[in-house]
Design a protein around this motif. Sequence first.
Motif, PDB file in Angstrom:
ATOM      1  N   GLY A 113      69.715  81.925  44.296  1.00 42.45           N
ATOM      2  CA  GLY A 113      68.635  81.390  43.483  1.00 42.45           C
ATOM      3  C   GLY A 113      67.313  81.293  44.213  1.00 42.45           C
ATOM      4  O   GLY A 113      66.241  81.400  43.601  1.00 42.45           O
ATOM      5  N   VAL A 114      67.349  81.116  45.555  1.00 39.75           N
ATOM      6  CA  VAL A 114      66.122  80.979  46.334  1.00 39.75           C
ATOM      7  C   VAL A 114      65.259  82.232  46.235  1.00 39.75           C
ATOM      8  O   VAL A 114      64.033  82.171  46.404  1.00 39.75           O
ATOM      9  CB  VAL A 114      66.470  80.666  47.802  1.00 39.75           C
ATOM     10  N   LEU A 115      65.866  83.383  45.937  1.00 42.57           N
ATOM     11  CA  LEU A 115      65.113  84.637  45.869  1.00 42.57           C
ATOM     12  C   LEU A 115      64.160  84.674  44.685  1.00 42.57           C
ATOM     13  O   LEU A 115      63.194  85.447  44.687  1.00 42.57           O
ATOM     14  CB  LEU A 115      66.075  85.832  45.770  1.00 42.57           C
ATOM     15  N   PHE A 116      64.433  83.871  43.675  1.00 43.36           N
ATOM     16  CA  PHE A 116      63.652  83.946  42.437  1.00 43.36           C
ATOM     17  C   PHE A 116      62.798  82.707  42.211  1.00 43.36           C
ATOM     18  O   PHE A 116      62.218  82.536  41.145  1.00 43.36           O
ATOM     19  CB  PHE A 116      64.605  84.159  41.251  1.00 43.36           C
ATOM     20  N   GLN A 117      62.714  81.858  43.230  1.00 44.77           N
ATOM     21  CA  GLN A 117      61.863  80.680  43.120  1.00 44.77           C
ATOM     22  C   GLN A 117      60.396  81.082  43.235  1.00 44.77           C
ATOM     23  O   GLN A 117      60.027  81.942  44.034  1.00 44.77           O
ATOM     24  CB  GLN A 117      62.208  79.666  44.205  1.00 44.77           C
ATOM     25  N   ILE A 136      74.256  95.890  55.959  1.00 43.10           N
ATOM     26  CA  ILE A 136      73.540  94.632  56.137  1.00 43.10           C
ATOM     27  C   ILE A 136      72.129  94.886  55.654  1.00 43.10           C
ATOM     28  O   ILE A 136      71.537  95.927  55.951  1.00 43.10           O
ATOM     29  CB  ILE A 136      73.562  94.149  57.607  1.00 43.10           C
ATOM     30  N   MET A 137      71.593  93.982  54.871  1.00 39.90           N
ATOM     31  CA  MET A 137      70.282  94.212  54.273  1.00 39.90           C
ATOM     32  C   MET A 137      69.566  92.893  54.051  1.00 39.90           C
ATOM     33  O   MET A 137      70.197  91.834  53.940  1.00 39.90           O
ATOM     34  CB  MET A 137      70.440  94.949  52.940  1.00 39.90           C
ATOM     35  N   THR A 138      68.256  92.960  54.042  1.00 36.12           N
ATOM     36  CA  THR A 138      67.470  91.825  53.569  1.00 36.12           C
ATOM     37  C   THR A 138      67.124  92.109  52.116  1.00 36.12           C
ATOM     38  O   THR A 138      66.732  93.218  51.758  1.00 36.12           O
ATOM     39  CB  THR A 138      66.192  91.623  54.402  1.00 36.12           C
ATOM     40  N   ILE A 139      67.288  91.100  51.276  1.00 37.39           N
ATOM     41  CA  ILE A 139      67.093  91.279  49.840  1.00 37.39           C
ATOM     42  C   ILE A 139      66.105  90.252  49.310  1.00 37.39           C
ATOM     43  O   ILE A 139      65.967  89.161  49.855  1.00 37.39           O
ATOM     44  CB  ILE A 139      68.428  91.178  49.066  1.00 37.39           C
ATOM     45  N   GLY A 140      65.402  90.644  48.254  1.00 41.89           N
ATOM     46  CA  GLY A 140      64.449  89.753  47.604  1.00 41.89           C
ATOM     47  C   GLY A 140      64.600  89.844  46.097  1.00 41.89           C
ATOM     48  O   GLY A 140      65.356  90.675  45.580  1.00 41.89           O
ATOM     49  N   GLY A 141      63.892  88.994  45.381  1.00 43.36           N
ATOM     50  CA  GLY A 141      63.961  88.975  43.926  1.00 43.36           C
ATOM     51  C   GLY A 141      62.597  89.217  43.302  1.00 43.36           C
ATOM     52  O   GLY A 141      61.577  88.811  43.864  1.00 43.36           O
ATOM     53  N   THR A 142      62.576  89.888  42.161  1.00 48.58           N
ATOM     54  CA  THR A 142      61.331  90.124  41.435  1.00 48.58           C
ATOM     55  C   THR A 142      61.203  89.131  40.282  1.00 48.58           C
ATOM     56  O   THR A 142      62.201  88.528  39.859  1.00 48.58           O
ATOM     57  CB  THR A 142      61.308  91.552  40.858  1.00 48.58           C
ATOM     58  N   PRO A 143      60.001  88.955  39.739  1.00 44.71           N
ATOM     59  CA  PRO A 143      59.841  88.062  38.584  1.00 44.71           C
ATOM     60  C   PRO A 143      60.693  88.478  37.391  1.00 44.71           C
ATOM     61  O   PRO A 143      61.038  87.644  36.545  1.00 44.71           O
ATOM     62  CB  PRO A 143      58.344  88.179  38.264  1.00 44.71           C
ATOM     63  N   ALA A 144      61.053  89.773  37.319  1.00 47.55           N
ATOM     64  CA  ALA A 144      61.879  90.255  36.211  1.00 47.55           C
ATOM     65  C   ALA A 144      63.362  89.985  36.431  1.00 47.55           C
ATOM     66  O   ALA A 144      64.192  90.340  35.586  1.00 47.55           O
ATOM     67  CB  ALA A 144      61.661  91.754  36.013  1.00 47.55           C
ATOM     68  N   GLY A 145      63.702  89.351  37.567  1.00 45.34           N
ATOM     69  CA  GLY A 145      65.105  89.024  37.837  1.00 45.34           C
ATOM     70  C   GLY A 145      65.896  90.128  38.493  1.00 45.34           C
ATOM     71  O   GLY A 145      67.135  90.077  38.529  1.00 45.34           O
ATOM     72  N   LYS A 200      57.381  85.164  49.977  1.00 47.86           N
ATOM     73  CA  LYS A 200      58.657  84.903  49.302  1.00 47.86           C
ATOM     74  C   LYS A 200      59.799  84.979  50.300  1.00 47.86           C
ATOM     75  O   LYS A 200      59.803  85.814  51.212  1.00 47.86           O
ATOM     76  CB  LYS A 200      58.872  85.912  48.178  1.00 47.86           C
ATOM     77  N   LYS A 201      60.771  84.120  50.107  1.00 42.62           N
ATOM     78  CA  LYS A 201      61.926  84.112  50.991  1.00 42.62           C
ATOM     79  C   LYS A 201      62.827  85.319  50.725  1.00 42.62           C
ATOM     80  O   LYS A 201      62.995  85.738  49.582  1.00 42.62           O
ATOM     81  CB  LYS A 201      62.737  82.829  50.812  1.00 42.62           C
ATOM     82  N   LEU A 202      63.387  85.850  51.805  1.00 44.23           N
ATOM     83  CA  LEU A 202      64.407  86.883  51.717  1.00 44.23           C
ATOM     84  C   LEU A 202      65.720  86.315  52.223  1.00 44.23           C
ATOM     85  O   LEU A 202      65.740  85.328  52.958  1.00 44.23           O
ATOM     86  CB  LEU A 202      64.023  88.105  52.564  1.00 44.23           C
ATOM     87  N   MET A 203      66.811  86.952  51.847  1.00 39.97           N
ATOM     88  CA  MET A 203      68.120  86.591  52.372  1.00 39.97           C
ATOM     89  C   MET A 203      68.767  87.814  52.985  1.00 39.97           C
ATOM     90  O   MET A 203      68.397  88.962  52.686  1.00 39.97           O
ATOM     91  CB  MET A 203      69.010  86.010  51.265  1.00 39.97           C
ATOM     92  N   VAL A 204      69.728  87.571  53.858  1.00 44.52           N
ATOM     93  CA  VAL A 204      70.516  88.649  54.448  1.00 44.52           C
ATOM     94  C   VAL A 204      71.822  88.771  53.668  1.00 44.52           C
ATOM     95  O   VAL A 204      72.503  87.771  53.438  1.00 44.52           O
ATOM     96  CB  VAL A 204      70.817  88.364  55.935  1.00 44.52           C
ATOM     97  N   LEU A 205      72.147  89.968  53.260  1.00 41.22           N
ATOM     98  CA  LEU A 205      73.409  90.230  52.563  1.00 41.22           C
ATOM     99  C   LEU A 205      74.242  91.191  53.386  1.00 41.22           C
ATOM    100  O   LEU A 205      73.744  92.210  53.867  1.00 41.22           O
ATOM    101  CB  LEU A 205      73.154  90.818  51.173  1.00 41.22           C
ATOM    102  N   ILE A 206      75.506  90.855  53.565  1.00 46.53           N
ATOM    103  CA  ILE A 206      76.462  91.739  54.243  1.00 46.53           C
ATOM    104  C   ILE A 206      77.599  92.027  53.279  1.00 46.53           C
ATOM    105  O   ILE A 206      78.211  91.104  52.730  1.00 46.53           O
ATOM    106  CB  ILE A 206      77.014  91.094  55.526  1.00 46.53           C
TER     107      ILE A 206
END
Length: 398
Positions: free
Chosen positions: A207-211, A280-289, A217-223
């Motif tokens: 959820g932090v990706l779409f705040q 392993i990747m850094t991921i983010g969210g767009t306003p469109a979800g 904007k915050k990114l997260m690491v996904l493995i």
Amino acid sequence: MRRFLLDGTVLEEGDEGFQDLLTDAYREKVRPLCLCCQPPVPMYVADIGDQLVIKRMPLSGGKHDPACPSYEPPYELSGLGPLMGRAIKFDPTAGTASLKLDFSLSKRGAVARSDGSVASADSVRNETKKMSLRGLLHFLWHESGLTEWTAHWSGKRHWWQVYHHLSEAARLMEVRGEALADRLFIPEPFRTDDKAAIEQRRTQKLGVLFQVATGAKKLMVLIGEIKEFAEARNGRQVVIKHMPGFRLYLEEPAWRSLQRRFETELMLWQSTETSHLMAIMTIGGTPAGITTINEIALMAVTEQWLPIESAYEQLLVDRLGRLRSKSVKGLRFNLPRIHPLANAVLPEAMPLPCALYIVPPDAGDDFQAALGEMIDARPDLESWIWRVTEGEMPPLPA
């Protein structure tokens, strides 16, 4: 059986009352002491999938006796050595490792990249050692014990174990004072009858990706394990196993770059049905979800989840996988391929632990010289060398 000093009592793992003492130690945060050598080595109690186990502290494996299951090879034999003390700093009091990363966990309109270690062409980067995206994946694999193998474990390592051990390792790492686990997402083993709860936990975590944020904007690491790179209108949809119905968007330029940079990993994955391809990747969210990939790196692993970087390593790891004695796979971290490393170590070899080296066909004089220096610097280890241009793999040490 390992022997521990646990709250003033010396016990072996199979002794009566051991689990009760372990439960008390976990609740009271008491550190067990491994008695494999003197002085004893502090460890900690971890909850791995509702099972309490004793694990070594981060970066403490070299303090154990080579015959101890918690032993790990000297750091200078792999790409971990150059990162120690700079990109990785261990706090023995807290039992945590502080990491300096070579990639960002925030975004201000950056373009997706396929390698966390590439700087822009018109900039000069400080020489301070930091951990690349691939290096972080290697470090988590290393600290999770997923580089270790013995034939006794055949058929017993699945995504359930990988998920829990990676999650536990991340719990003892921090980045800029923040727990890495708070910015890391690893898909839990998917179960159809628990689908709604799993998706709810995932939505809450990401959820932090779409705040809405006023600054970066915050990114997260996904493995996760790659299932496929599905075609999209302008790029690829990256499909991760254990995340059905969830898609990650990778832009076309980044997809082309990924194919060039990780051509070997992709070929190793495609060459056999039993291998896995980790990302392993850094991921983010767009306003469109939509969830987008900002940076990505890949790692090929065998059926037993052991990392490999070439077909030669795959042959070696397959051979080691049939041994009943333990082997430890070496990892490159940030180290370029033109530098040698111990591709594996046999800590239980007699009379001395043995480091295994592969000299690839394209190895130059600098590679050979550096290898000689590595071997000369560790007279406490035997050496086994496979010079690929000279023929088939030599017999493994006894």
